[in-house]
Motif scaffolding. Structure first.
Motif, PDB file in Angstrom:
ATOM      1  N   ASP A 166     106.400  17.631  27.650  1.00  0.00           N
ATOM      2  CA  ASP A 166     105.999  16.243  27.394  1.00  0.00           C
ATOM      3  C   ASP A 166     104.877  16.143  26.376  1.00  0.00           C
ATOM      4  O   ASP A 166     104.904  15.282  25.493  1.00  0.00           O
ATOM      5  N   LEU A 167     103.859  17.021  26.506  1.00  0.00           N
ATOM      6  CA  LEU A 167     102.651  16.856  25.696  1.00  0.00           C
ATOM      7  C   LEU A 167     102.095  18.205  25.260  1.00  0.00           C
ATOM      8  O   LEU A 167     101.852  19.081  26.090  1.00  0.00           O
ATOM      9  N   LEU A 168     101.856  18.334  23.972  1.00  0.00           N
ATOM     10  CA  LEU A 168     101.127  19.459  23.411  1.00  0.00           C
ATOM     11  C   LEU A 168      99.753  18.945  23.015  1.00  0.00           C
ATOM     12  O   LEU A 168      99.642  17.927  22.315  1.00  0.00           O
ATOM     13  N   VAL A 169      98.702  19.605  23.486  1.00  0.00           N
ATOM     14  CA  VAL A 169      97.334  19.190  23.195  1.00  0.00           C
ATOM     15  C   VAL A 169      96.702  20.213  22.262  1.00  0.00           C
ATOM     16  O   VAL A 169      96.641  21.401  22.591  1.00  0.00           O
ATOM     17  N   ALA A 170      96.237  19.754  21.116  1.00  0.00           N
ATOM     18  CA  ALA A 170      95.570  20.640  20.151  1.00  0.00           C
ATOM     19  C   ALA A 170      94.068  20.528  20.350  1.00  0.00           C
ATOM     20  O   ALA A 170      93.466  19.503  20.035  1.00  0.00           O
ATOM     21  N   GLY A 171      93.470  21.581  20.917  1.00  0.00           N
ATOM     22  CA  GLY A 171      92.036  21.586  21.153  1.00  0.00           C
ATOM     23  C   GLY A 171      91.707  21.557  22.629  1.00  0.00           C
ATOM     24  O   GLY A 171      92.254  20.741  23.376  1.00  0.00           O
TER      25      GLY A 171
ATOM     26  N   GLY B 176      88.401  21.382  23.833  1.00  0.00           N
ATOM     27  CA  GLY B 176      87.096  20.825  24.120  1.00  0.00           C
ATOM     28  C   GLY B 176      87.217  19.757  25.194  1.00  0.00           C
ATOM     29  O   GLY B 176      88.285  19.570  25.784  1.00  0.00           O
ATOM     30  N   PRO B 177      86.134  19.017  25.470  1.00  0.00           N
ATOM     31  CA  PRO B 177      86.190  18.011  26.530  1.00  0.00           C
ATOM     32  C   PRO B 177      87.315  16.991  26.368  1.00  0.00           C
ATOM     33  O   PRO B 177      87.991  16.657  27.339  1.00  0.00           O
ATOM     34  N   ALA B 178      87.535  16.490  25.153  1.00  0.00           N
ATOM     35  CA  ALA B 178      88.590  15.485  24.947  1.00  0.00           C
ATOM     36  C   ALA B 178      89.964  16.080  25.200  1.00  0.00           C
ATOM     37  O   ALA B 178      90.792  15.486  25.906  1.00  0.00           O
ATOM     38  N   GLY B 179      90.233  17.251  24.619  1.00  0.00           N
ATOM     39  CA  GLY B 179      91.540  17.868  24.790  1.00  0.00           C
ATOM     40  C   GLY B 179      91.792  18.313  26.217  1.00  0.00           C
ATOM     41  O   GLY B 179      92.876  18.079  26.766  1.00  0.00           O
ATOM     42  N   ALA B 180      90.803  18.961  26.830  1.00  0.00           N
ATOM     43  CA  ALA B 180      90.977  19.437  28.198  1.00  0.00           C
ATOM     44  C   ALA B 180      91.162  18.274  29.168  1.00  0.00           C
ATOM     45  O   ALA B 180      92.029  18.315  30.055  1.00  0.00           O
ATOM     46  N   ALA B 181      90.364  17.197  28.997  1.00  0.00           N
ATOM     47  CA  ALA B 181      90.504  16.040  29.885  1.00  0.00           C
ATOM     48  C   ALA B 181      91.858  15.372  29.711  1.00  0.00           C
ATOM     49  O   ALA B 181      92.466  14.915  30.684  1.00  0.00           O
TER      50      ALA B 181
ATOM     51  N   VAL C 141      96.777  24.168  22.969  1.00  0.00           N
ATOM     52  CA  VAL C 141      96.603  25.184  21.924  1.00  0.00           C
ATOM     53  C   VAL C 141      95.147  25.164  21.479  1.00  0.00           C
ATOM     54  O   VAL C 141      94.622  24.102  21.121  1.00  0.00           O
ATOM     55  N   GLU C 142      94.501  26.311  21.514  1.00  0.00           N
ATOM     56  CA  GLU C 142      93.084  26.413  21.164  1.00  0.00           C
ATOM     57  C   GLU C 142      92.840  27.754  20.475  1.00  0.00           C
ATOM     58  O   GLU C 142      93.155  28.797  21.040  1.00  0.00           O
ATOM     59  N   PRO C 143      92.262  27.752  19.256  1.00  0.00           N
ATOM     60  CA  PRO C 143      92.059  29.019  18.553  1.00  0.00           C
ATOM     61  C   PRO C 143      90.893  29.855  19.075  1.00  0.00           C
ATOM     62  O   PRO C 143      90.870  31.069  18.898  1.00  0.00           O
ATOM     63  N   ARG C 144      89.924  29.211  19.747  1.00  0.00           N
ATOM     64  CA  ARG C 144      88.734  29.934  20.189  1.00  0.00           C
ATOM     65  C   ARG C 144      88.887  30.417  21.629  1.00  0.00           C
ATOM     66  O   ARG C 144      89.516  29.749  22.444  1.00  0.00           O
ATOM     67  N   SER C 145      88.292  31.554  21.932  1.00  0.00           N
ATOM     68  CA  SER C 145      88.330  32.079  23.294  1.00  0.00           C
ATOM     69  C   SER C 145      86.937  32.022  23.897  1.00  0.00           C
ATOM     70  O   SER C 145      85.931  31.933  23.188  1.00  0.00           O
TER      71      SER C 145
END
Length: 338
Positions: A3-8, A10-15, A30-34
């Motif tokens: 249904d949804l792919l979230v790019a990022g 951070g707080p906005a993407g995770a929420a 999807v998040e490039p940083r670990s």
């Protein structure tokens, strides 16, 4: 197809991902940083935002603060929150709590970059994942926003932020905002032995050189050891032509940003992320622009108005004296934002 792919993440993407998962949608982030993602921010979360995160099942730890204090060389004025305390939370602590909740919900976090985006009338594909929708939460300088041609024209004064932590017991249960000719310095208690200091300015220089413009704060920090490296962010002002492009919806700082002057970035990101999820559940992405404007207009207006005054040489020195002379008005504005 999910249904949804979230790019990022951070707080906005995770929420966004957490709310979507709780609504029964299939989600991938999807998040490039670990590791816990850090960022130069004030780290004060309004009561409304902490309440919302609690309803999402995110367990936060930090130090409560009960209002905002404005100070200049000769004036000081306090505004206490009516609805309840805010919470000073290290950005890495907030990030860990969000990622823990994502894990609890079984939401996959794929390490990598989004890269090129392709769309059809029914789907969007990026980072090797095809979804019905893509939520772009990839930050202040969003590559997705740029890729889709949604960036607005940049003009006016360029402001940036620098942040560092100091090992010292907080001396107040308020967030303090020190005003000077250079800009503003925000002090947020984030633990019983730690404060974060964020400086906003349009001038070039180091954190230490900027701190010279705030002698009252320097005296407070005398003898305190730096507890983190200096991080920077900016330019802060980001104009955006639209929040949607087909099946891609922008959220958080990627959707546009006025300034960190009122410290409401996370609260606005959370409110707009909830609207985003509601719009894709209804399969009406065209409603998101109006919803985004509706829930963010008051904060954007107040921030822009205060920034306008801050940028006027005749008005800037009068902001704190005016707040001190009209404490009821100041208290009302602070509580509207919180």
């Amino acid at each position: 197809m999910i249904d949804l792919l979230v790019a990022g993440c951070g707080p906005a993407g995770a929420a966004t991902a957490i709310r979507a998962a709780l609504a029964g949608l299939s989600v991938v982030v999807v998040e490039p940083r670990s590791g816990p993602i850090d960022k130069a921010c004030g780290e004060g979360i309004a009561h409304s935002a902490t309440s919302y995160l609690t309803r999402l099942g995110v367990e936060l730890t930090g130090r409560e603060f009960h209002g905002i204090r404005y100070l200049d060389a000769t004036h000081s004025v306090d505004a206490h929150f009516a609805a309840g305390p805010g919470l000073g939370v290290r950005r890495t602590t907030l990030q860990t709590a969000l990622e823990t909740r994502l894990s609890d919900l079984g939401v996959p976090v794929k390490r990598g970059r989004v890269g090129p985006i392709t769309q059809t009338p029914d789907s969007v594909t990026a980072a090797g994942v095809t979804a019905r929708y893509l939520a772009a939460a990839d930050g202040l300088h969003s590559p997705i926003r740029r890729q889709l041609g949604l960036c607005g024209e940049s003009f006016g004064e360029v402001r940036r932020g620098l942040r560092q932590h100091f090992s010292v017991a907080p001396w107040t249960d308020l967030v303090e905002v020190y005003w000077s000719r250079l800009g503003e310095a925000y002090v947020t208690p984030v633990a019983d032995d730690l404060v974060g200091v964020a400086i906003l300015t349009s001038e070039r220089g180091t954190f230490d050189s900027h701190l010279d413009a705030f002698p009252q704060l320097q005296r407070r920090l005398q003898g305190a050891e730096a507890a983190s490296a200096v991080l920077g962010a900016g330019p802060l002002r980001q104009r955006v032509r639209a929040r949607t492009a087909g099946r891609v919806l922008l959220v958080g700082d990627a959707a546009g940003y006025v300034d960190a002057l009122t410290g409401e970035g996370i609260a606005v990101a959370l409110r707009t992320s909830a609207e985003l999820v509601d719009c894709i559940r209804a399969d009406r992405p065209q409603d998101y622009e109006t919803a985004w404007r509706r829930v963010s207009w008051e904060c954007r207006l107040l921030t822009a108005s205060l920034l306008w005054a801050r940028n006027r040489p005749l008005l800037a020195p009068r902001i704190v004296p005016a707040a001190a002379a009209l404490p009821g008005v100041y208290r009302t504005i602070v509580n509207r934002l919180s």
